[in-house]
Scaffold this motif. Structure first.
Motif, PDB file in Angstrom:
ATOM      1  N   HIS A 157      12.958   8.313  -1.815  1.00 45.16           N
ATOM      2  CA  HIS A 157      12.521   8.410  -0.421  1.00 45.16           C
ATOM      3  C   HIS A 157      11.440   9.480  -0.305  1.00 45.16           C
ATOM      4  O   HIS A 157      11.464  10.480  -1.023  1.00 45.16           O
ATOM      5  CB  HIS A 157      13.693   8.790   0.496  1.00 45.16           C
ATOM      6  N   PHE A 340      14.873   1.600   4.585  1.00 49.30           N
ATOM      7  CA  PHE A 340      13.922   1.880   5.660  1.00 49.30           C
ATOM      8  C   PHE A 340      14.344   1.181   6.954  1.00 49.30           C
ATOM      9  O   PHE A 340      14.343   1.781   8.034  1.00 49.30           O
ATOM     10  CB  PHE A 340      12.532   1.425   5.227  1.00 49.30           C
ATOM     11  N   PRO A 346      11.898   6.737   4.758  1.00 52.83           N
ATOM     12  CA  PRO A 346      10.589   6.258   4.298  1.00 52.83           C
ATOM     13  C   PRO A 346      10.554   6.001   2.796  1.00 52.83           C
ATOM     14  O   PRO A 346      10.946   6.860   2.007  1.00 52.83           O
ATOM     15  CB  PRO A 346       9.639   7.403   4.678  1.00 52.83           C
TER      16      PRO A 346
END
Length: 423
Positions: A157, A340, A346
């Motif tokens: 991430h 996500f 992200p």
């Protein structure tokens, strides 16, 4: 957007910010295991894998395990949850690694721990896992997994900041920090993370990097922060407060204080992380703001500073083959997309941002991808936590008027030099 997603955004994405707070300064230079080369991904891998990572507040890690299990029934992954606090996570991992414990096969690591853990010999070289998929990752995220020309972890991430602006107060986002502060001075100002902590290090580095400055030499062995570029960045921030472009109270703000000020209508601009977007869309200014990537400073290229989590293989793992298989899958498109969509974590995978489902759910997906693409790593060093402390302490002194920017930069340089000498 339903309230459960608020919690996911705050606990998931903000966790990627807070997790990058570094750790304590204890470093006895004690050696870990000998550096090993992790195996390439083997479709025939089997057995048990323990994944040690921070508490799964968003459910993302459980999703990764569930998806992997469907495709890899011969491997059983157990989630070993560490505390929520980044400092406590690091302390517990370091304790295990110094003891050469084989409890953790896969390590969930803050991106700023890579150099420290690799230098201690606690990680296996994951170059053979990354190389076949190198083009899958946003290039900037790979830099966070690199130390001395090898990869010691795989990006999982990521995170990068945004500029939030009141589109009912300014027609568009200025293209330079200088113009942005000028507009802020005419309006309700700009808020950012100006408290004495890791967030202030990040805010300073975003200006420093864009203006062409550096903290360390490319090999990480020499201090280069005592420069005209660093003085210019710090003077710009300090003058912004003196001139009223940013409120004096910004020196007490972390992420949430900044968000609340912006949502209350007390700022025209805000520097913050993506988690604040969806929360803002449920506030009284929901229709009055937009976001964009960072502007440039001193005519340089815009620069953001990356946060996030990488996955590594412990030097003491008894099943590196299965660990490699799990990391390869968990950092792949299927898990990255699911994480996500479900928990607003992200991805480091470039393709996920362009996925139609992602684009539909997150209006800011393209902007976030651009922010990550322009992202840079924090100083890569085994003593990063001490370097960060030297930065934010001296920047904070300058913002509060306790030190002139030139003197603060000189003291910052001296403090960083002392930190390098401890390793």
């Amino acid at each position: 957007m339903r309230k459960w997603l608020w919690a996911a955004l705050l606990c998931g994405v903000l966790a990627l910010v807070v997790v990058s707070c570094g750790g304590d300064d204890d470093d006895d230079g004690g050696g870990g295991g000998d550096a090993k080369k992790a195996p390439a991904v083997d479709a025939n891998a089997k057995g048990d894998v323990n994944w040690c990572i921070g508490k799964d507040t968003s459910g993302a890690y459980g999703t990764a395990i569930d998806l992997f299990k469907k495709e890899n029934p011969k491997i059983t992954v157990k989630l070993v949850e560490l505390p929520t606090s980044a400092d406590e996570q690091r302390a517990q991992l370091v304790q295990r690694l110094r003891a050469k414990s084989d409890e953790c096969d896969v390590l969930g690591m803050d991106v700023v721990w890579t150099a420290e853990f690799a230098a201690q010999g606690w990680l296996q070289d994951t170059t053979d896992i990354i190389d076949p998929r190198k083009s899958d990752f946003i290039a900037s995220t790979l830099e966070t997994a690199s130390y001395e020309d090898k990869y010691w972890a795989v990006p999982y991430h990521t995170n990068a900041g945004f500029i939030y602006y009141r589109k009912d107060e300014v027609p568009k986002l200025p293209s330079s920090w200088e113009d942005l502060y000028a507009e802020a001075g005419k309006g309700n100002g700009i808020v950012y993370q100006g408290f004495r902590y890791e967030g202030l290090t990040v805010n300073f580095l975003e200006l420093l990097y864009s203006g062409g400055g550096k903290v360390l030499s490319d090999d990480g062995k020499a201090v280069e922060v005592d420069s005209p570029e660093a003085e210019a960045a710090l003077a710009f921030m300090a003058d912004g407060i003196k001139q009223g472009d940013a409120p004096k109270a910004v020196t007490t703000y972390m992420e949430e204080e900044s968000r609340r000020a912006f949502e209350s209508g007390n700022a025209t601009f805000m520097r913050n992380w993506p988690y604040a977007y969806s929360l803002g869309k449920e506030s009284k200014i929901a229709n009055d703001f937009d976001v964009g990537t960072f502007p440039s400073f001193k005519g340089g290229d815009p620069a953001s500073v990356l946060g996030g989590i990488n996955l590594a293989i412990s030097a003491y793992s008894k099943n590196p083959d299965a660990a490699a298989a799990f990391i390869d899958y968990a950092t792949g498109e299927a898990v990255e997309k699911a994480n996500f969509l479900e928990s607003a974590s992200p991805p480091a995978s470039a393709a996920v941002y362009d996925d139609p489902q992602v684009q539909k759910k997150y209006a800011f997906a393209s902007d976030l991808k651009a922010a990550v693409e322009q992202g840079q790593s924090r100083p890569v060093s085994p003593v990063y936590s001490q370097i960060s402390e030297a930065i934010y302490n001296n920047v904070h002194d300058a913002l509060q008027g306790k030190a002139e920017p030139k003197d603060a930069v000189k003291q910052m340089s001296d403090d960083i030099q002392k930190a390098l000498e401890t390793f």
